[in-house]
Each structure stands twice: as C-alpha cells, then as structure tokens.
Write a protein that holds these residues in place. Sequence first.
Motif, PDB file in Angstrom:
ATOM      1  N   LEU A 182       0.830  -1.200   0.000  1.00 17.99           N
ATOM      2  CA  LEU A 182       0.000   0.000   0.000  1.00 17.99           C
ATOM      3  C   LEU A 182       0.861   1.244   0.000  1.00 17.99           C
ATOM      4  O   LEU A 182       0.621   2.197  -0.732  1.00 17.99           O
ATOM      5  N   HIS A 183       1.878   1.204   0.839  1.00 16.93           N
ATOM      6  CA  HIS A 183       2.887   2.248   0.894  1.00 16.93           C
ATOM      7  C   HIS A 183       3.361   2.647  -0.495  1.00 16.93           C
ATOM      8  O   HIS A 183       3.450   3.809  -0.842  1.00 16.93           O
ATOM      9  N   HIS A 184       3.687   1.627  -1.280  1.00 16.18           N
ATOM     10  CA  HIS A 184       4.245   1.885  -2.606  1.00 16.18           C
ATOM     11  C   HIS A 184       3.185   2.276  -3.613  1.00 16.18           C
ATOM     12  O   HIS A 184       3.495   2.812  -4.662  1.00 16.18           O
ATOM     13  N   LEU A 185       1.924   1.961  -3.300  1.00 17.56           N
ATOM     14  CA  LEU A 185       0.870   2.262  -4.255  1.00 17.56           C
ATOM     15  C   LEU A 185       0.410   3.710  -4.195  1.00 17.56           C
ATOM     16  O   LEU A 185      -0.074   4.257  -5.172  1.00 17.56           O
ATOM     17  N   ILE A 186       0.567   4.309  -3.033  1.00 13.55           N
ATOM     18  CA  ILE A 186      -0.055   5.619  -2.810  1.00 13.55           C
ATOM     19  C   ILE A 186       0.314   6.642  -3.866  1.00 13.55           C
ATOM     20  O   ILE A 186      -0.560   7.178  -4.555  1.00 13.55           O
ATOM     21  N   LEU A 187       1.614   6.904  -4.049  1.00 13.38           N
ATOM     22  CA  LEU A 187       1.998   7.966  -4.985  1.00 13.38           C
ATOM     23  C   LEU A 187       1.581   7.688  -6.434  1.00 13.38           C
ATOM     24  O   LEU A 187       1.010   8.560  -7.083  1.00 13.38           O
ATOM     25  N   PRO A 188       1.834   6.491  -6.977  1.00 14.05           N
ATOM     26  CA  PRO A 188       1.413   6.274  -8.365  1.00 14.05           C
ATOM     27  C   PRO A 188      -0.093   6.394  -8.543  1.00 14.05           C
ATOM     28  O   PRO A 188      -0.563   6.982  -9.521  1.00 14.05           O
ATOM     29  N   VAL A 189      -0.858   5.865  -7.579  1.00 12.42           N
ATOM     30  CA  VAL A 189      -2.308   5.959  -7.718  1.00 12.42           C
ATOM     31  C   VAL A 189      -2.762   7.409  -7.663  1.00 12.42           C
ATOM     32  O   VAL A 189      -3.608   7.845  -8.443  1.00 12.42           O
ATOM     33  N   VAL A 190      -2.172   8.165  -6.752  1.00 11.43           N
ATOM     34  CA  VAL A 190      -2.540   9.586  -6.658  1.00 11.43           C
ATOM     35  C   VAL A 190      -2.234  10.302  -7.959  1.00 11.43           C
ATOM     36  O   VAL A 190      -3.043  11.089  -8.462  1.00 11.43           O
ATOM     37  N   THR A 191      -1.049  10.030  -8.534  1.00 15.48           N
ATOM     38  CA  THR A 191      -0.683  10.667  -9.798  1.00 15.48           C
ATOM     39  C   THR A 191      -1.713  10.363 -10.877  1.00 15.48           C
ATOM     40  O   THR A 191      -2.195  11.262 -11.572  1.00 15.48           O
ATOM     41  N   LEU A 192      -2.040   9.089 -11.033  1.00 17.03           N
ATOM     42  CA  LEU A 192      -2.992   8.713 -12.075  1.00 17.03           C
ATOM     43  C   LEU A 192      -4.368   9.313 -11.816  1.00 17.03           C
ATOM     44  O   LEU A 192      -5.056   9.758 -12.737  1.00 17.03           O
ATOM     45  N   THR A 193      -4.745   9.329 -10.545  1.00 15.07           N
ATOM     46  CA  THR A 193      -6.073   9.836 -10.219  1.00 15.07           C
ATOM     47  C   THR A 193      -6.193  11.310 -10.557  1.00 15.07           C
ATOM     48  O   THR A 193      -7.165  11.742 -11.171  1.00 15.07           O
ATOM     49  N   ILE A 194      -5.184  12.081 -10.161  1.00 18.81           N
ATOM     50  CA  ILE A 194      -5.241  13.515 -10.440  1.00 18.81           C
ATOM     51  C   ILE A 194      -5.405  13.758 -11.932  1.00 18.81           C
ATOM     52  O   ILE A 194      -6.127  14.655 -12.359  1.00 18.81           O
ATOM     53  N   ALA A 195      -4.755  12.936 -12.713  1.00 17.45           N
ATOM     54  CA  ALA A 195      -4.831  13.147 -14.162  1.00 17.45           C
ATOM     55  C   ALA A 195      -6.201  12.811 -14.718  1.00 17.45           C
ATOM     56  O   ALA A 195      -6.646  13.420 -15.682  1.00 17.45           O
ATOM     57  N   SER A 196      -6.882  11.856 -14.132  1.00 18.73           N
ATOM     58  CA  SER A 196      -8.131  11.426 -14.767  1.00 18.73           C
ATOM     59  C   SER A 196      -9.391  11.937 -14.081  1.00 18.73           C
ATOM     60  O   SER A 196     -10.461  11.938 -14.681  1.00 18.73           O
ATOM     61  N   VAL A 197      -9.256  12.392 -12.830  1.00 14.80           N
ATOM     62  CA  VAL A 197     -10.469  12.761 -12.100  1.00 14.80           C
ATOM     63  C   VAL A 197     -11.167  13.985 -12.723  1.00 14.80           C
ATOM     64  O   VAL A 197     -12.387  14.124 -12.661  1.00 14.80           O
ATOM     65  N   GLY A 198     -10.359  14.843 -13.340  1.00 14.50           N
ATOM     66  CA  GLY A 198     -10.934  16.054 -13.927  1.00 14.50           C
ATOM     67  C   GLY A 198     -11.981  15.760 -14.980  1.00 14.50           C
ATOM     68  O   GLY A 198     -13.095  16.282 -14.943  1.00 14.50           O
ATOM     69  N   ASP A 199     -11.607  14.898 -15.907  1.00 14.19           N
ATOM     70  CA  ASP A 199     -12.544  14.550 -16.974  1.00 14.19           C
ATOM     71  C   ASP A 199     -13.796  13.893 -16.424  1.00 14.19           C
ATOM     72  O   ASP A 199     -14.913  14.223 -16.819  1.00 14.19           O
ATOM     73  N   PHE A 200     -13.626  12.949 -15.503  1.00 15.00           N
ATOM     74  CA  PHE A 200     -14.786  12.260 -14.948  1.00 15.00           C
ATOM     75  C   PHE A 200     -15.720  13.240 -14.243  1.00 15.00           C
ATOM     76  O   PHE A 200     -16.933  13.177 -14.384  1.00 15.00           O
ATOM     77  N   THR A 201     -15.138  14.138 -13.480  1.00 13.65           N
ATOM     78  CA  THR A 201     -15.959  15.088 -12.733  1.00 13.65           C
ATOM     79  C   THR A 201     -16.771  15.960 -13.676  1.00 13.65           C
ATOM     80  O   THR A 201     -17.974  16.148 -13.490  1.00 13.65           O
ATOM     81  N   ARG A 202     -16.098  16.473 -14.680  1.00 17.23           N
ATOM     82  CA  ARG A 202     -16.805  17.350 -15.612  1.00 17.23           C
ATOM     83  C   ARG A 202     -17.908  16.601 -16.315  1.00 17.23           C
ATOM     84  O   ARG A 202     -19.006  17.113 -16.544  1.00 17.23           O
ATOM     85  N   PHE A 203     -17.612  15.358 -16.641  1.00 12.61           N
ATOM     86  CA  PHE A 203     -18.625  14.576 -17.333  1.00 12.61           C
ATOM     87  C   PHE A 203     -19.817  14.318 -16.422  1.00 12.61           C
ATOM     88  O   PHE A 203     -20.978  14.407 -16.831  1.00 12.61           O
ATOM     89  N   MET A 204     -19.526  13.979 -15.164  1.00 11.05           N
ATOM     90  CA  MET A 204     -20.590  13.706 -14.204  1.00 11.05           C
ATOM     91  C   MET A 204     -21.467  14.939 -14.047  1.00 11.05           C
ATOM     92  O   MET A 204     -22.698  14.861 -14.039  1.00 11.05           O
ATOM     93  N   ARG A 205     -20.814  16.077 -13.931  1.00 11.35           N
ATOM     94  CA  ARG A 205     -21.553  17.323 -13.792  1.00 11.35           C
ATOM     95  C   ARG A 205     -22.453  17.564 -14.988  1.00 11.35           C
ATOM     96  O   ARG A 205     -23.648  17.852 -14.854  1.00 11.35           O
ATOM     97  N   ALA A 206     -21.876  17.390 -16.174  1.00 16.44           N
ATOM     98  CA  ALA A 206     -22.656  17.621 -17.392  1.00 16.44           C
ATOM     99  C   ALA A 206     -23.826  16.650 -17.469  1.00 16.44           C
ATOM    100  O   ALA A 206     -24.957  17.042 -17.791  1.00 16.44           O
TER     101      ALA A 206
END
Lengths: 324, 290, 555
Positions: A182-206
């Motif tokens: 889990l320790h090792h997963l945190i940073l890569p997952v956070v990086t990927l999430t930040i990159a993709s959460v924007g699109d999902f959020t905007r889509f959800m809103r729309a």
Amino acid sequence: MIFRYTVERIFQSLLVLLVLSFLVYGLIGLMPGDPIDLMIQSDPNLTAGDAQRLKAIHGLDQPLFERYAAWLGNAVQGDFGYSRNHRQPAIDVIGDRIVNTSVLLGLSLILSLAIAIPVGIYAALRPYSKTDYAVNLACFAGISIPPFWLALLLIILFAIVLGWLPAGGMMTIGDGGIIDRLHHLILPVVTLTIASVGDFTRFMRASMLQTLRQDFIRTAQAKGLSMTQVVVGHALRNAMLPLVTIIALSFGRLFSGGLITETMFAWQGMGKMIYDAILGNDYNLALIGLMFATALTLIGNFLADIGYVWLDPRVSLTDRERSQ
Amino acid sequence: MLRRFLQHKMAVLSLVTLMLLALVSTGAPLIEGLFGLDAQAENLFHRSQPPSLAHPLGTDEIGRDLLARLLHGGRVSLAVALAAALASAVIGTIVGLFAGYYGGRFDAFLMRFTDGVISLPLLPLLIVLAAIDLSKLGLPDSFTQSENVSLYRIILIISIVGWTTVARLVRAETLTLKQREFVRAAVAQGATNGRIMRVHILPNAVSPIIVATTLSVGNIILFESVLSFLGLGIQPPVASWGNMLTNAQELIWSAPQLAVWPGLLIFVTVIAFNFLGDGLQDALDPRAID
Amino acid sequence: MLRIVTNGSRAMALLLVLLFATPTVAKDTLVIGISQFPRNFNPNIESMLVKSYILAMARRPFIVYDADWKLKCLLCVELPDLKNGTAKIEKTKDGKKGVAITYTIQPEATWGDGVPVTTKDVLFTWKIGRDKRTGFSNIEPFERVTSIDVHDDKKFTVHVSKFTCDYRTRYSIGVLPTHIEEKNFADPTQYRIKSAYETDTTNPGLWYGPYRITEVASGSHIVLEPNPTWWGKKPTFKRIIVKAIEKTSALTANLLSGDIDYIAGEAGLTVDDALAFEGRAKKNFDTVYKSGLIYEHIDLNLDNPILKDRRVRRALLHAIDREAISKQLFQGHQPVANGQTNPLDTVYDPDTPSYAHDPKKARQLLDEAGWSVLKDGIRHNAKGERLQLELMTTAGNKSRELIQQVLQSQWRRSGVDIRIRNQPARVFFGETVSRRKFEHMAMYAWISAPQGVPRTTLHSTMIPSAANGWSGQNYPGFAHPAMDKALDDAETNCDPAENRAIWKDLQRVYAEELPALPLYFRANPFITPKWLKGIVPTGHQFPTTLRIEDWHAAK
C-alpha cells in the motif's frame, strides 16, 4: 442485429490489429543500433566478426518483410516469439505485468470515481456558483498538469523532503506485505487519479445537469419531493449510466497515462514493459504489448458503443455509426 | 458571440496569458539583449545557482541563465504545438470533408480508417515513431543530420495521429450542412464539388474546427513535453520545456527550482489553452452542452 | 459512542504509523543498487557490465587482474608461465608460433549442487563455444584453441594457434556445468533460449562462487545467498539483494531513504551525480573516486579536409584547458588523459609528448595551417572557407553535454566555430559512429583492458567501410605504418624491455598524429555507507564483487 454488428466489429478489429502489427514491426525495424552494435562499445574483446555472427544468429540481417512474414506465421499459431530482454516467451512476460497495471489502474479508477461522482453532482446542483467555478478550475488543473512533472513533484515532496513514502518500486524486497505494498501504491495511484479525475468530474456534472433538465425530474419536484430525494431517487441513476460508456472509452487512454506513471515510479506494469521493450529493441515483446493495448482499446470502444445503445433505447446502432 | 466569450472569465484570462507568453517567447532574443542574459552562455563557475540579480531565476546545470532558457524553450514548445495543431487540423478537415461530402463506401472506408487510428495507443506509438532512425528511411543526410530535424519530426508524428477528432467533427458538420438549402441550391446551379466544399461547407464548419484545434493544443504540448522529457523529442541543446526537465530530474535536491519552472510553465500553458477552448466552445458552439 | 471514537482513532493512529513507518532490514543483508537489470544470465552470451558485476559473486573466472593490476588465479591453482613450463611455445600445423597453456582447476571447486567442476566442463564449454550457432559473444578465444589435452579431472592443456603476450588472460573462458547444460544444447540454435541460466537461474548447480542466485524478479531485483560448496573465504552477508533502478534520481533517493545500502560503483552513478550527492549526505557515506580504463576522447574524422592537417588537430588540443574542466566539473576526480594508455597501466610511458593548454601555440599552428583570416572572431582560410566543426556525442548525458559547452567556448576563443549536435546513444553508436557518418568530431568512451593492445581502434585494416561490411572500430580512419607495426609487435613480442619500447613507440605515434583528442579517464564513484567495509575499487573492468567475501559490516 447486435450479433451482426458484433461480428462486423470483430472483423474490423482484427484488421486494425493486423495493419498495426505490420506497421509497428516495420517501425521498430527502422530503429537504429540493435543491442549488438551497442555491445561493441562496452566489450573490449568483441570483434567485428563476432558482431556479424551474432546478428545473423538473431536473424537481424534478413530483410524486414521476411522477418515479418515469419513472425505472422508463428503468431497465427499462437507463438508470439521470444522476448530477448526477459529471456522468456513474450506471452509469459505479459501475465504478471497485466496484473500490476490492473491494480494501479483499477485503484485509480475507483478513487477517481469516488471523487468525481459526488463532486460532479454537487457542482451540478449549484451551477455557475463559486463552488462550481472552483471545481471546474480544479478539473482543468488536473487534466492539464503534465503527469511526469506531477510524479516528480510528488516524489520530491513525499519521498525526499518528508521521507514518508518510498520513491518508487512496487514493494520493499523481503517484505511485500499488504502495508508495504500500500505504501508503494499511494503515490502512483494519486498521480494517475489527479490526471483522470478532472474529466470524470466534468462529465458527471454535465450528465447530471442534463438529467436534471428532463421532464420526469420536474414531475418529481412537482410531486413535492425534496431536492435530495429527487437527486438520489431519480436523477442519480440516469446521470450515472452514461458514465459507464466513458469508463469503457477511457481504457485506452489510461494506458498512455499509465506508461509515464509506471516509468516514473518503476512500477512493473504493461506500460513500463512496452516502453522498455521499444527502447531496448525487444521486437517481439514490444509488438505484442502494443497489440494488446490496442486490443483493449478496441474492446473498450466496442463496449462503449454497445453500452450507449443499451442505455438509450431511442438510439439505434446505425444512428450511433452516423453520429460518429 | 464576442460578448458570450467575454463572459467566460477564465477564457479571457487564458487568452491574455497566452498572448503574453507568446509575446515574451517570440521576443526572447530581445529580452536577452535588454537584460544581458544569454541562453547559451555556459559558465562553469555558476552552475545551478539560485536566483540573483544577474540571473533572475538562477542558472541551470551548466550555468546557463534559466529565464532565458525558459523563454527559448517556450518559443520552441509553442511553435511546435501550434504547427502540429494546425497540421492536424488541416489533415482532419480534408478527411472529414471528403468523407462527409462524398459519403457511401468512401465515407465508410475513411471512417473505419479513422476508428482504427483512434484505437491505437497514442503514447507508445509516438515513442516508436520518435525513436526510429531517419537515415534508414533513405532520407538525405543533409536533412537527417540537420539541427532542427527533431522539431520537424515531432510536428510530423503528432500530426499523423492527431487529426482524428477534427476529422469526425468536420464530417458530422458536413453531413448536416449537405442537407441545407443553400447547399442544395448550389448543387442545382451546377457548382462543382470542389467549389461547394470550399465556399459553402467549409466556412460554416470553421467554428467547431477552431474549438477542437484549440482544445487539442494543450494535449499536443503535453505529448511533446513527455517525448522531450524521455529524450525522444526535441534534442538538446535546443531547449524545450520538456527536455529542460530531463536533466533537472537528477538535480531535484540540489536545485529543485530547475524542476519547478519548466513544468509550471507547461502546466499554465496547457490549462490556458483548455480554458480558452472551453470559452470558445461556449461562444461559438452553444449547442454543445457545457 | 465514545468508545467507538477512541477505538477508531487508535486504529487510525496505528494504521498511520504502520503506513508511514519505514521498514528496516538487518545488517546481515546487503542491498546493492545498480542502474540496469541484466538482459540475461549466461556468462558467455551478451556481455554486459551489470551482468559481470552480479555473476562475479556467484562464479569466478580462471584468471583476473586484481586490485593491484596483477594477474591472479581464481579458478586455477597457479598462473601459467613460460618460465616454469606450464606454458610452452610450440609450432602449429601451419608453422606458426602457437602456445600450449596448462591450467589446473581448483581442487575444491564444486558446483552448488555438489558436482565438482572438472575438465569435462571445460571441454564442453569449448565445444559449444566453437559452434557458430550457439551465440557466444566473443568467439575468438574458442576458435584459437585448436585442441585440449585432458590430463585428469582437474588438469588440462589448451593448444592455441597464435601466440600473443596476453595468452594468460585471453583464454580464461567461463566454464559451464556440463551436467546441467548438455541437454539444453541438443539444438544449438535454441541453446541461448533453453540454457538453464535463463530458464532456471536459481538452480544451485549453475554457480560455484561464494554466493549463488536464489531469486530472480525480472526487471526488478536479484537475491543471492551464500553457496555451501564455496571453497574460499566464507562470505559475511547472509543475503545480498541487487536492485535495478534505472533513474539516477531514484537510485540516490533510495540510498538516502535506506531502501538500498550501497550503489554499485561500477554500474551506478556518474562522477557528476556523485558530487551532487556528496554535498548533501557526507555524514553517513564515504565516497571514493576510482579512475579507470574508461577513456573519454573525441574521435576525429581524418578523411575530412580540415582535420587531415595534423597542425589543425594539434592546435585543437592545445586550445582547450582540460585541467580546468576536470577541476571545475569533476573536482579533479577524473584525471586528464594524454593518450589512450592509462597511467596506471604498466606499459604507460610518462615521457610521451603531451599537449598543455597553450592558446598561443594553438593560434600559431592554425595560422600556419592557413586559417589565418579572422572575420567576426572566426578563422577563415584564403579560399574564404570558415573554420567550423561539428561536435557530436550521446544526447542526455549530462557530463558530456557540459563538456561540449565548455569546449565550444574554449575553441571559440581560438577562432574555431563549433556546432553541437547530439543523438540518442542508439543512433549515435548504431549508425553515426559505426558507419563513420560523423563529419568532424565524435565524443564518447572506450573501455579497455589492462595492457590491452588497441588493435581494433588503431590498425589500418580495422577501418569500417561498406566494402568490409563495416567491421572494425578504427572510426577516425587512422592508417599509419609505424602504428600498424607497433600494434603487431606489441601483441607478439613479450620480452619486457622490448615490449616496453614498442609501447613507447605506440604512444608516441598516437600523441604525434592525434587520431583522437584525449580528454580524460572516467572515474567510478564508490559511495559506501560508513558501516560497509572491504570494498576495494579496481579501476579496470574486473569488478569489485570478485572479492565480495571480503565485504563486511563494521562492528
């Protein structure tokens, strides 16, 4: 109808994969300096005769077309060749890597959705408010940030300055327990999430906004239900359905984003495998890796198209084709 | 239309920011002269220095002024991104226009082809394209060994894969426009296909093209910077924001500012283009929902 | 309710502590960081620096150079010598001068599964090595051995078809275990795929050194544990983990965080990176810079009309201040080279002509060569041509790029205009250098062996061209009869005094003709934690891990 469509799509997909395989095989063949040329630099005893002989052994002196034909002949029988750099059949290398990438992408998808859905709904319920603008800004920020820079900053902050998290790798050797992983997963997952959460959020809103505009919502409100009940009871389900297609479509894109994150954090996944294979002149592995990624994207697109039709019965498959 | 655009505050801010960036980047040589900076002058005695009077943002790992390099890098990154975006738009427009106009089998084929290109994993493919050896293609040595070949290469390979969005858009527009009265009238009057496409259809499809192209620039900048970061894009000593980060990686402790600035600029530029495109979309294409 | 909260927060706190506590590893495990994962494990197929580094812990060559640059027997019992009959000059069938060398394998040498290392293994290795289909990298030693006499299980004599002064090290082949590999050789063309070294790397029978490989995680790490059959000094560490980390920043990050203990000097950081690291982590680490046989230089394309003129080449060397570069960039840790022979080498001649930083002389030479017209600070000749040269090297190599920038400005001061153009290593070595496509100057490094005769880089028959299939490494295109003779003689004339004189000539011609501009000898930084003792950097390509049994943790 669906059956015929599926068959058509399968046929098209195979064609795409075939053309891609030829293209990539050719392109990789145009790469300079097979490892044997590079070996001469590092081994003082290697003679030119050795180099020529080695190239012949690895079949690197045959014309490209013949090599491709040989590869194709084997591939159709299920033999995708031997990975030079991993010393195993290329197929075997993929096995572990897929699991690793899936873990990463899966977790980041879950995290992204966990953030995107509530935030998107929230923003949709307060359109054009200050909160909405803030959310929008955050979304744009997320999709605009260069992922490799983000990874670098996170490593600087959390691994070097604060020393809280490891700078890379999948686990500490000799450990490998859940906490360590889990320790090792945190940073890569956070990086990927930040990159993709924007699109999902905007889509959800729309999507939510669009759903809220619909008649049955007004009917529900007229019936006297509170906003919360309206949203949770009626709008939510309708607004979330299209999300499924977006997720399917994002299979392929996640791959590209995953490649950089995996390389920056030394995560032994598909993306890193493909990258290493391309630059390491590991023809067979690079080829099968790319084809696999393409196949996933094709499947994702196909599922998205089917999903679109299934969710909105008014739209037929042919309409879908035409609107694209 | 303009009013609608001006209502979009972030878009306006973005436009101003971008114009400022473009101005400052293009005027890099001027600014160098004004402040006495030089992007290429290395100075071994001043490697990785923090900001000072002589070097407003400090120096990089060879002692070159960071500010000047950022400006030059901006020039390259912006120029490459705009050129690639334009090239993609042109290719996409042509494909979409022909597909939508002529329809039938031709359309079906082009769309299958477009679908095929869309389904390819972009980054790995770009990596492959960027890594190939140009001399094996039979191109003359004077070209492959020239200084700017990495720039041309990046523009080319991004255009090869980036045209699909515009193509689909233009095709959709063409299909709709084809049915419109004024087009039918032109056909009845005996106008040639070429003329109809050029004069009647194309100008009306311009809005979505502009929006899509603007929105694509951000992505292109990200791709170029990733490729340069990996060492496959713009080759040093030509500076680009991406390849400035490559070496900065190794110095993240001793000189973290070297890693911060180029990335920050990429970030600001990309987000500005995204907001700009968003604003343009609101202004020009209000039919699209949000 | 409160209980839930306190229990919850306690659990939370515990979770946080667990999440953020760094795991520590006991001192009988050593974690070494290297910059690349080996592409394969067979000792004779594909030579790779990191592979020799790791393999040296699990197997030992017959003869190596030790840290004092003296030959030493590891797998054999005594060094073959012409004086005591263990090496004898003999005439080959075609009347040429050959040599018969007798080796005795260490009596206790045993493969990890208990099978002794015998002459049978030597025979087997030789047999498959000669087979062109097997894919061994360096086949010359195998081909030159025309026959092997087996005296008993441990003693054998090889008959070599050509006598060269380096006869002792040249035929020190890497033995393979017959009892494991023989069946994998059923189809020679498949050997490199089927070899147990690739399919079953953790098989104890493959290793006979102080350690054996017990775990391989492809692309990530390798674990080694002590080998019970090892006959020498018992190693101290109970476990050695070799971790491959490609990014330098990640290597140093891991070192600082304690995830790795030591970065392999031979296969880790560059001097640049080490100097940057040193500045911040002095108190826990000692750094030793060992300069070695990695010769950084600039090849000059001698076919180019400008560079054909020897005066121009000499002027170029006089015009640059290599001492200053070494001090400024590497804090003096990478000594200036005067030629391709390293001062640590016994054949080095300190009286070789050298080129001090002398801009005045440079200008004089350039004037003499006809580049006397100054326009905008750049020299032109009578025909109006500009003195403009292109300097190429591998892209992404910070040290080299730094040096390029400095050289460019130094040369400019003498009126030479330099254009810098870099390419990724794969293009640079794969095409530009190997096919002599660089127009003027190509900067890179050669790795050599102690007393290694630079035949392939300097002999006139070794100039790659389309006609000879691009074989040879004489990229400058150097053809000089005195050099050719010196090269031929150096290999065969072993009389110490005469050999010295030949080498003196060799170095003199090199210095006078300058087919390449010597820059410096690259150093390897050995960054060791203060508790790790016993690592002795060698300076040549035989790695420090050949003495891994000496490494230990200080009390």
